[in-house]
Design a protein around this motif. Structure first.
Motif, PDB file in Angstrom:
ATOM      1  N   THR A  72      11.163   7.302   4.297  1.00 34.72           N
ATOM      2  CA  THR A  72      10.695   7.851   3.021  1.00 34.72           C
ATOM      3  C   THR A  72       9.566   7.011   2.426  1.00 34.72           C
ATOM      4  O   THR A  72       9.194   7.198   1.267  1.00 34.72           O
ATOM      5  CB  THR A  72      11.854   7.905   2.003  1.00 34.72           C
ATOM      6  N   GLY A  73       9.035   6.061   3.218  1.00 30.76           N
ATOM      7  CA  GLY A  73       7.998   5.168   2.711  1.00 30.76           C
ATOM      8  C   GLY A  73       6.609   5.770   2.759  1.00 30.76           C
ATOM      9  O   GLY A  73       6.422   6.956   3.063  1.00 30.76           O
ATOM     10  N   LYS A  74       5.626   4.938   2.454  1.00 25.95           N
ATOM     11  CA  LYS A  74       4.234   5.381   2.460  1.00 25.95           C
ATOM     12  C   LYS A  74       3.750   5.614   3.876  1.00 25.95           C
ATOM     13  O   LYS A  74       4.229   5.004   4.832  1.00 25.95           O
ATOM     14  CB  LYS A  74       3.356   4.335   1.775  1.00 25.95           C
ATOM     15  N   HIS A  82       9.176  13.329  -3.691  1.00 29.21           N
ATOM     16  CA  HIS A  82       8.750  11.956  -3.980  1.00 29.21           C
ATOM     17  C   HIS A  82       7.221  11.871  -3.971  1.00 29.21           C
ATOM     18  O   HIS A  82       6.523  12.733  -3.449  1.00 29.21           O
ATOM     19  CB  HIS A  82       9.356  10.970  -2.985  1.00 29.21           C
ATOM     20  N   SER A  83       6.695  10.800  -4.537  1.00 30.02           N
ATOM     21  CA  SER A  83       5.252  10.712  -4.808  1.00 30.02           C
ATOM     22  C   SER A  83       4.435  10.154  -3.654  1.00 30.02           C
ATOM     23  O   SER A  83       3.221  10.110  -3.721  1.00 30.02           O
ATOM     24  CB  SER A  83       5.027   9.833  -6.049  1.00 30.02           C
ATOM     25  N   TYR A  84       5.078   9.697  -2.589  1.00 32.00           N
ATOM     26  CA  TYR A  84       4.346   9.024  -1.515  1.00 32.00           C
ATOM     27  C   TYR A  84       3.528   9.982  -0.652  1.00 32.00           C
ATOM     28  O   TYR A  84       2.474   9.622  -0.144  1.00 32.00           O
ATOM     29  CB  TYR A  84       5.309   8.244  -0.623  1.00 32.00           C
ATOM     30  N   TRP A  85       4.006  11.194  -0.450  1.00 30.99           N
ATOM     31  CA  TRP A  85       3.357  12.099   0.493  1.00 30.99           C
ATOM     32  C   TRP A  85       2.614  13.201  -0.244  1.00 30.99           C
ATOM     33  O   TRP A  85       3.101  13.764  -1.226  1.00 30.99           O
ATOM     34  CB  TRP A  85       4.379  12.744   1.423  1.00 30.99           C
ATOM     35  N   MET A  87      10.879   0.159  12.250  1.00 31.26           N
ATOM     36  CA  MET A  87       9.699   0.003  13.100  1.00 31.26           C
ATOM     37  C   MET A  87       8.771   1.212  12.962  1.00 31.26           C
ATOM     38  O   MET A  87       7.547   1.074  12.905  1.00 31.26           O
ATOM     39  CB  MET A  87      10.133  -0.163  14.561  1.00 31.26           C
ATOM     40  N   ILE A  88       9.370   2.403  12.908  1.00 27.54           N
ATOM     41  CA  ILE A  88       8.564   3.613  12.759  1.00 27.54           C
ATOM     42  C   ILE A  88       7.858   3.620  11.406  1.00 27.54           C
ATOM     43  O   ILE A  88       6.672   3.960  11.312  1.00 27.54           O
ATOM     44  CB  ILE A  88       9.444   4.868  12.907  1.00 27.54           C
ATOM     45  N   GLU A  89       8.571   3.237  10.351  1.00 22.82           N
ATOM     46  CA  GLU A  89       7.958   3.202   9.026  1.00 22.82           C
ATOM     47  C   GLU A  89       6.778   2.241   8.985  1.00 22.82           C
ATOM     48  O   GLU A  89       5.746   2.518   8.372  1.00 22.82           O
ATOM     49  CB  GLU A  89       9.000   2.806   7.974  1.00 22.82           C
ATOM     50  N   GLU A  90       6.904   1.100   9.662  1.00 24.05           N
ATOM     51  CA  GLU A  90       5.822   0.113   9.698  1.00 24.05           C
ATOM     52  C   GLU A  90       4.604   0.687  10.407  1.00 24.05           C
ATOM     53  O   GLU A  90       3.460   0.514   9.957  1.00 24.05           O
ATOM     54  CB  GLU A  90       6.299  -1.155  10.396  1.00 24.05           C
ATOM     55  N   VAL A  91       4.836   1.365  11.519  1.00 25.76           N
ATOM     56  CA  VAL A  91       3.735   1.974  12.264  1.00 25.76           C
ATOM     57  C   VAL A  91       3.054   3.049  11.424  1.00 25.76           C
ATOM     58  O   VAL A  91       1.823   3.149  11.387  1.00 25.76           O
ATOM     59  CB  VAL A  91       4.252   2.582  13.591  1.00 25.76           C
ATOM     60  N   LEU A  92       3.843   3.869  10.730  1.00 26.01           N
ATOM     61  CA  LEU A  92       3.275   4.932   9.915  1.00 26.01           C
ATOM     62  C   LEU A  92       2.419   4.388   8.779  1.00 26.01           C
ATOM     63  O   LEU A  92       1.449   5.022   8.353  1.00 26.01           O
ATOM     64  CB  LEU A  92       4.402   5.801   9.339  1.00 26.01           C
TER      65      LEU A  92
END
Length: 254
Positions: free
Chosen positions: A30-32, A53-56, A1-6
């Protein structure tokens, strides 16, 4: 849920006192992250491998210490009760600023100790004592503040909090010791000082110290029966040991 909000929301998040990369993963995943979001992280650890990682996109900023003018501005209210030093104390103020190396907590503590007696002779004697601890400044400033506590019970209380209660809920700590809430400044530095005082009794053997706060040290002391009369308090969380497989390693080594 937190990853989706971010990913979908524009957010500003401040994560204070992160000590391990695992904490970031637990809190943020670790997602976008939304390109318009900002996440501010404070830590005392080396973060060179935290953001591979390349996302951040990450920018590192190292906190700077106060310069001489800023140091005097912070020290004067604590030492004199005003932003302007008292007449005749300019040389002493410059000397005090040098001892504190721009550390805000050390400046506040030293300023408060100088305020207790407003004579030049007293303040000179306080600063002359610090000359002997020149290699350990600003740590030496904090240690002398600890030594100036009038009662042994206050010293014992400070060491107990520094070793066992840093990071705990303030209401819980207050209820444990039945004292009133006061604002805490730079808990890490005070914690390090308190633990260092305890460790000086025995550098190599935790069993000869008054307080043992590391789970692994407590486990070894109890499992091997190597305690001593010096030990007053121990901290042990077996769940932490089990999660890190430390207990099993100790058993195998035995």
């Amino acid at each position: 849920m937190i990853e989706e909000v971010l990913q979908t929301k524009r957010t500003l998040i401040v994560l204070d006192d992160i000590v391990d990369h695992k904490q970031l993963v637990a809190l943020l995943g670790t997602g976008k992250i939304n390109a318009q979001s900002k996440i501010i992280i404070t830590t005392r650890e080396n973060t060179d491998t935290w953001f591979d990682h390349s996302y951040w996109t990450c920018q590192k900023y190292e906190m700077r210490l106060l310069n001489d003018d800023e140091s005097q501005e912070l020290l004067s209210p604590h030492a004199f009760g005003s932003k302007i030093p008292m007449a005749g104390f300019k040389e002493l103020i410059l000397q005090a600023v040098q001892y504190c190396d721009g550390n805000p907590l050390a400046l506040e503590v030293l300023g408060s100790s100088l305020f207790k007696n407003n004579t030049i002779s007293h303040r000179k004697s306080q600063l002359n004592l610090l000359e002997k601890d020149i290699d350990s400044r600003p740590h030496g400033v904090l240690v002398r503040s600890y030594m100036s506590l009038p009662y042994n019970s206050e010293k014992e209380l400070f060491l107990h909090i520094a070793c066992f209660f840093i990071g705990k809920d303030m209401d819980y700590v207050m209820s444990s010791f039945c004292f009133t809430k006061q604002k805490a400044h730079d808990a890490h530095m005070l914690q390090d000082m308190g633990k260092n005082i305890v460790c000086q009794v025995s550098i190599k053997s935790p069993a000869k110290r008054s307080r043992v706060w590391l789970n692994i040290d407590t486990y070894k002391i109890l499992s091997k029966g190597k305690g001593s009369k010096m030990v007053e308090d121990l901290a042990l969380d077996m769940q932490v040991l089990l999660e890190e497989n430390i207990a099993f390693k100790v058993i195998e080594n035995n």
